[in-house]
Scaffold this active site. Structure first.
Site, PDB file in Angstrom:
ATOM      1  N   ASP A  36       0.946  -1.180  -0.041  1.00  0.00           N
ATOM      2  CA  ASP A  36      -0.126  -0.048  -0.046  1.00  0.00           C
ATOM      3  C   ASP A  36       0.917   1.294   0.257  1.00  0.00           C
ATOM      4  O   ASP A  36       1.747   1.423   0.889  1.00  0.00           O
ATOM      5  CB  ASP A  36      -0.899  -0.020   1.194  1.00  0.00           C
ATOM      6  CG  ASP A  36      -2.198   0.981   0.965  1.00  0.00           C
ATOM      7  OD1 ASP A  36      -2.569   1.045   0.079  1.00  0.00           O
ATOM      8  OD2 ASP A  36      -2.614   1.234   2.213  1.00  0.00           O
TER       9      ASP A  36
ATOM     10  N   THR B 259      -8.581   1.727   8.817  1.00  0.00           N
ATOM     11  CA  THR B 259      -8.739   2.368  10.226  1.00  0.00           C
ATOM     12  C   THR B 259      -9.757   1.757  10.893  1.00  0.00           C
ATOM     13  O   THR B 259      -9.814   1.467  12.148  1.00  0.00           O
ATOM     14  CB  THR B 259      -9.062   3.731  10.250  1.00  0.00           C
ATOM     15  OG1 THR B 259      -7.754   4.577   9.439  1.00  0.00           O
ATOM     16  CG2 THR B 259      -8.945   4.672  11.524  1.00  0.00           C
TER      17      THR B 259
ATOM     18  N   HIS C 122      -7.508   9.397   4.294  1.00  0.00           N
ATOM     19  CA  HIS C 122      -7.013   8.398   5.135  1.00  0.00           C
ATOM     20  C   HIS C 122      -7.316   8.686   6.570  1.00  0.00           C
ATOM     21  O   HIS C 122      -6.855   9.964   6.863  1.00  0.00           O
ATOM     22  CB  HIS C 122      -5.636   7.896   4.894  1.00  0.00           C
ATOM     23  CG  HIS C 122      -5.337   7.427   3.312  1.00  0.00           C
ATOM     24  ND1 HIS C 122      -4.645   8.378   2.679  1.00  0.00           N
ATOM     25  CD2 HIS C 122      -5.296   6.630   3.068  1.00  0.00           C
ATOM     26  CE1 HIS C 122      -4.443   7.541   1.559  1.00  0.00           C
ATOM     27  NE2 HIS C 122      -5.173   6.496   1.526  1.00  0.00           N
ATOM     28  N   GLY C 123      -7.618   7.710   7.430  1.00  0.00           N
ATOM     29  CA  GLY C 123      -7.856   8.031   8.960  1.00  0.00           C
ATOM     30  C   GLY C 123      -9.202   8.223   9.480  1.00  0.00           C
ATOM     31  O   GLY C 123     -10.240   8.103   8.679  1.00  0.00           O
TER      32      GLY C 123
ATOM     33  N   ASP D  86       2.657   4.823  -5.132  1.00  0.00           N
ATOM     34  CA  ASP D  86       1.920   6.401  -5.024  1.00  0.00           C
ATOM     35  C   ASP D  86       2.956   7.532  -5.432  1.00  0.00           C
ATOM     36  O   ASP D  86       3.838   7.666  -4.811  1.00  0.00           O
ATOM     37  CB  ASP D  86       1.747   6.484  -3.626  1.00  0.00           C
ATOM     38  CG  ASP D  86       0.830   7.745  -2.859  1.00  0.00           C
ATOM     39  OD1 ASP D  86       0.807   8.574  -3.757  1.00  0.00           O
ATOM     40  OD2 ASP D  86       0.489   7.888  -1.853  1.00  0.00           O
TER      41      ASP D  86
ATOM     42  N   SER E 116     -12.640   4.357   5.416  1.00  0.00           N
ATOM     43  CA  SER E 116     -13.068   4.466   6.806  1.00  0.00           C
ATOM     44  C   SER E 116     -13.782   5.591   7.044  1.00  0.00           C
ATOM     45  O   SER E 116     -13.397   6.627   6.775  1.00  0.00           O
ATOM     46  CB  SER E 116     -11.968   4.275   7.755  1.00  0.00           C
ATOM     47  OG  SER E 116     -11.353   2.950   7.511  1.00  0.00           O
TER      48      SER E 116
HETATM   49  P1  13P Z   1      -8.727   4.034   5.792  1.00  0.00           P
HETATM   50  O1  13P Z   1      -7.826   3.700   6.846  1.00  0.00           O
HETATM   51  O2  13P Z   1      -9.068   5.671   5.963  1.00  0.00           O
HETATM   52  O3  13P Z   1      -9.854   3.356   5.853  1.00  0.00           O
HETATM   53  O4  13P Z   1      -7.860   4.260   4.516  1.00  0.00           O
HETATM   54  C1  13P Z   1      -7.300   3.038   4.129  1.00  0.00           C
HETATM   55  C2  13P Z   1      -6.727   3.226   2.746  1.00  0.00           C
HETATM   56  O5  13P Z   1      -6.587   3.821   2.208  1.00  0.00           O
HETATM   57  C3  13P Z   1      -5.311   2.673   2.772  1.00  0.00           C
HETATM   58  O6  13P Z   1      -4.582   2.941   1.526  1.00  0.00           O
END
Ligand code: 13P
Length: 306
Positions: free
Chosen positions: A82, A234, A178-179, A104, A212
């Site tokens: 990732d 998350t 993210h998060g 990325d 998330s």
């Molecule tokens: P979240 O932790 O916000 O779900 O994001 C996960 C993500 O996009 C990992 O690349």
């Protein structure tokens, strides 16, 4: 069966559904995710982030575990780096048996992002691995990046990016991050970006990062608009933590293995709910006769010829 994201996401894009992509950090979470997906007969993608491997479980430990679990189920399972950001890290993933890479380059300018993504796509394809690139930038919820429209993907760039790089999947920035969002906040997703990127790329698999906290309704609409890979990390970690806390509150003297079992159940329930949202239940049936280099147990080496 162990496979790559290209195999999984090509089917998802053709048949208009999405696949859950989430992280496993230990045996319990890997087994819970793959068991839940197997029970739902759904393909699944396991994301291993660079920091996670640095701070917790190295690829040398976690990848063989996931591959063993994958060998005991007929559903397609991929392991994807990732947010890979450097040659060193991408080579580490390749060396350790990942089937797929998300590169990325989203913080570079458009030309540099395209050039670097193409470079890694060529390497991945020579190894029968899948690759995902990112256009626009999915940042952090804690910085409010989801609200910064200048970071969103420009659909007018998507066609050139996909054509030039040869990527198998396109991650788009369209209002998520993210998060964890602030309490009570639900992101506003720009579904037109998803639809326009899909149209501009002739139906390329599209990934939603920062799943998330998006809310069920947004996820359902995102799949309808053309999302084929939903990254959610998350929330699964939080579900896992909350299950441990609830069990310990209920019974502070619970046996350790029973506690782990309750945690696995909570992860399974979480994953099954997201599989319901994604439309991937039953879709593993599509993968009955895979011509799959990973499954055949061949080595991943450049220059394999039949
Ligand atoms: P979240 O932790 O916000 O779900 O994001 C996960 C993500 O996009 C990992 O690349």
């Amino acid at each position: 069966m162990y496979t790559n994201i290209k195999t999984i996401l090509t089917d998802a894009a053709e048949k208009n559904y999405a696949v859950i992509a989430t992280s496993a950090v230990n045996m319990e979470s890997a087994r819970a995710i793959i068991t839940a997906a197997s029970e739902k007969c759904a393909p699944v993608i396991i994301l291993l982030g660079q920091n996670m491997m640095h701070n917790h479980a190295k690829a040398e430990l976690i990848v063989p575990l996931i591959k063993t679990l994958a060998s005991y189920t007929k559903i397609p399972v991929a392991v994807c780096l990732d947010h890979g950001s450097s040659t060193e890290r991408i080579m580490y993933a390749i060396k350790n048996g990942f089937s797929s890479i998300m590169y990325d380059g989203s913080l570079y300018d458009f030309e540099t992002n395209m050039r670097k993504t193409k470079h890694y796509a060529e390497i991945c394809h020579a190894l029968n691995m899948g690759i995902e690139g990112e256009l626009g930038h999915v940042g952090q919820a804690s910085s409010g990046d989801n609200l910064k429209e200048d970071l969103y993907t420009r659909p007018e760039d998507a066609r050139e990016f996909v054509k030039f790089t040869g990527t198998d999947c396109l991650a788009v920035a369209c209002g998520t991050a993210h998060g964890e969002y602030p309490a009570g906040f639900v992101p506003q997703i720009n579904f037109d970006i998803i639809k326009s990127c899909k149209d501009a790329t002739n139906g390329m698999p599209i990934a939603l990062h920062g799943g998330s906290g998006s809310g069920d309704e947004n996820i359902l609409k995102a799949v309808k608009a053309g999302i084929n890979k939903i990254n959610v990390v998350t929330d699964v970690f939080n579900a896992s933590r909350d299950a441990l806390k609830a069990e310990l509150d209920k019974n502070p003297k619970i046996g350790y293995m029973d506690l782990m079992a309750r945690q696995e159940e909570a992860i399974q329930n979480f994953i099954k709910h997201w599989i319901d949202l994604s439309g991937s239940e039953g879709r593993a049936e599509n993968f009955t006769n895979p011509e799959n280099i990973f499954m055949l147990g061949k080595t991943q080496a450049v220059g394999i010829s039949e």
